[in-house]
Design an enzyme around this catalytic site. Structure first.
Site: not given
Ligand code: ACO
Length: 427
Positions: A307, A364
């Site tokens: 998140h 979610d």
């Molecule tokens: N699975 C694997 N790796 C992940 C995940 C995941 N679900 N989420 C983040 N990471 C990793 C990234 O690859 C990144 O790794 P790195 O530092 O080695 O490059 C690190 O964790 C940080 O991730 P970011 O994408 O920079 O974090 P951001 O805050 O931009 O994104 C997000 C948050 C979009 C929710 C992300 O965690 C994600 O894509 N999750 C899966 C989709 C999801 O469940 N979305 C619902 C969110 S809740 C809502 O909107 C109601």
């Protein structure tokens, strides 16, 4: 903490005031930055460090896993409140009295018919259309059928637009689902509560009475409350920025629905279930999918994990996990998908990759399992999220209008070509 921040650019020091919120969050107020620095701006892709507004609606502390609407904890509201009470709270700032709630509901019910010509628009969509696209289009179309809703010059006009969308939106939600299932488009029953009415509109078969199931009503009430607001997320920021141009409420909400649709935001609930199904079909090997999620050359992400703001357990996920167990038990459903979800969660919570990056289950991760147990098709999951988020979008849009916030218009740093001369194609 000092109430000023000093920035040095090109050897010159500039002082900026700070703003402190009621929960002691501190922000540097850079509204004078461009003026005092002769055009220097800030850059912050994804707005990870940028506060777009001050707001009195929702407080969340991602490090501690706290979420409160207007000061009330999400745990308390999910346990004790009614969705319409929470809607009133988010929109108007206080919990309603019994009389105020009665009037609010009566006003919503008096607006719960949509123009019959909207059926013609629905009919033009192919059955294969995703219901989020249908919902966004129909919500936008509501403006055409209710042109006066664009005028919100008085609190009274604004109130009319608010009850109008709260009345008509559930009809559009139900129609988006029924169209896909080839069921007749009908209206609900104004003798019912808001949540009961939504369920009846969605599930009533043309040749049978609809019998309410208390477990399902309570679970949906809770899910809608948990989704009702989450401060300046992607869709809410969209609603505020579209509304800041003084586009009407319905157009702003329609844009918010489009923003919510994506799998990185509200679309994650559909993506989670599809992921769990794929893992099940592939033999239920959670370790394989954990490895894929960690592999940087693989685009796969563990949907429902991580998140932007929570670097701790999403408090909504904790409530939903318990609710998923209760609903499946009460309905006597054994769903192997729930076991796969629990298995993945257990592994992720002890895995260095997830622990180091503070990736916890989000709202979610378990919601789709409950929606599925209720008989809601997977493509409707994000639509259900939109139904829950509606009061939050309205409250945020109303706050933005009442505060007379300026039009949202970020800056950029241009990195394209500098000036060059045009050459005709013949040359
Ligand atoms: N699975 C694997 N790796 C992940 C995940 C995941 N679900 N989420 C983040 N990471 C990793 C990234 O690859 C990144 O790794 P790195 O530092 O080695 O490059 C690190 O964790 C940080 O991730 P970011 O994408 O920079 O974090 P951001 O805050 O931009 O994104 C997000 C948050 C979009 C929710 C992300 O965690 C994600 O894509 N999750 C899966 C989709 C999801 O469940 N979305 C619902 C969110 S809740 C809502 O909107 C109601």
């Amino acid at each position: 903490m000092s109430n000023k921040a000093i920035l040095e650019i090109n050897g010159q020091k500039h002082e900026f005031p700070t703003v402190t919120g009621s929960e002691n969050e501190v922000a540097i107020d850079i509204t004078s930055l461009r003026a005092v620095t002769n055009g220097v701006t800030t850059i912050d892709p994804g707005f990870k460090n940028t506060g777009s507004c001050v707001s009195e609606i929702t407080f969340l502390d991602g490090e501690k896993g706290i979420l409160r609407y207007r000061g009330y904890s999400i745990e308390d509201l999910a346990e004790k409140a009614d969705f319409l009470e929470v809607a009133y709270l988010l929109i108007f700032g206080e919990l309603p009295t019994k009389e105020a709630l009665g009037k609010f509901h009566a006003d919503i019910k008096s607006e719960s018919v949509v123009d019959d010509d909207i059926r013609k628009i629905i009919d033009a969509f192919p059955k294969s259309a995703h219901p989020m696209g249908v919902l966004s289009s129909l919500t936008s179309a509501l403006t055409a059928f209710n042109p006066s809703s664009v005028n919100v010059d008085s609190q009274e006009d604004m109130y009319k637009s608010v009850v109008r969308i709260l009345g008509k939106f559930p009809v559009l939600v139900a129609w988006a689902m029924r169209k896909k299932q080839g069921l007749p488009l009908d209206y609900g029953d104004n003798t019912l509560g808001y949540v009961e009415n939504v369920l009846k509109m969605m599930f009533k078969q043309p040749n049978e009475d609809y019998v309410q199931n208390k477990i399902i009503v309570n679970a949906l009430n809770k899910l809608l409350i948990l989704h009702a607001d989450h401060e300046q997320n992607c869709s809410t920021s969209t609603v505020r920025i579209v509304g800041s141009s003084h586009a009407g409420l319905f157009a702003s909400i329609s844009a918010g629905i489009s923003a919510l649709w994506g799998p990185l935001h509200g679309g994650a609930n559909q993506a989670v279930l599809e992921m769990l199904e794929a893992i099940k079909a592939d033999g239920g090997d959670t370790k394989k999918y954990m490895a894929k999620a960690k592999d940087k050359s693989d685009p796969f992400r563990l949907m429902g994990f991580g998140h932007r703001v929570y670097k701790n357990f999403d408090p909504r996920a904790k409530i939903i996990k318990v609710t998923a167990d209760e609903v499946l038990n009460d309905l006597g459903i054994e769903d192997p998908i729930l076991d796969i979800a629990k298995g993945l969660e257990k592994e992720a919570l002890t895995d260095a990759y997830f622990v180091d990056r503070k990736l916890y289950p989000n709202v979610d991760f378990y919601s789709g399992i409950i929606y599925r147990a209720m008989g809601i098709p997977v493509e409707m999951f994000t639509v259900m999220f939109a139904l829950g988020r509606l009061p939050g979008w309205i409250g945020q849009w109303r706050e933005m209008r009442l505060r007379k916030e300026p039009i949202g218009r970020p800056r950029q740093i241009y990195t394209g070509s500098t000036q060059r001369s045009f050459e005709s194609v013949a040359k």
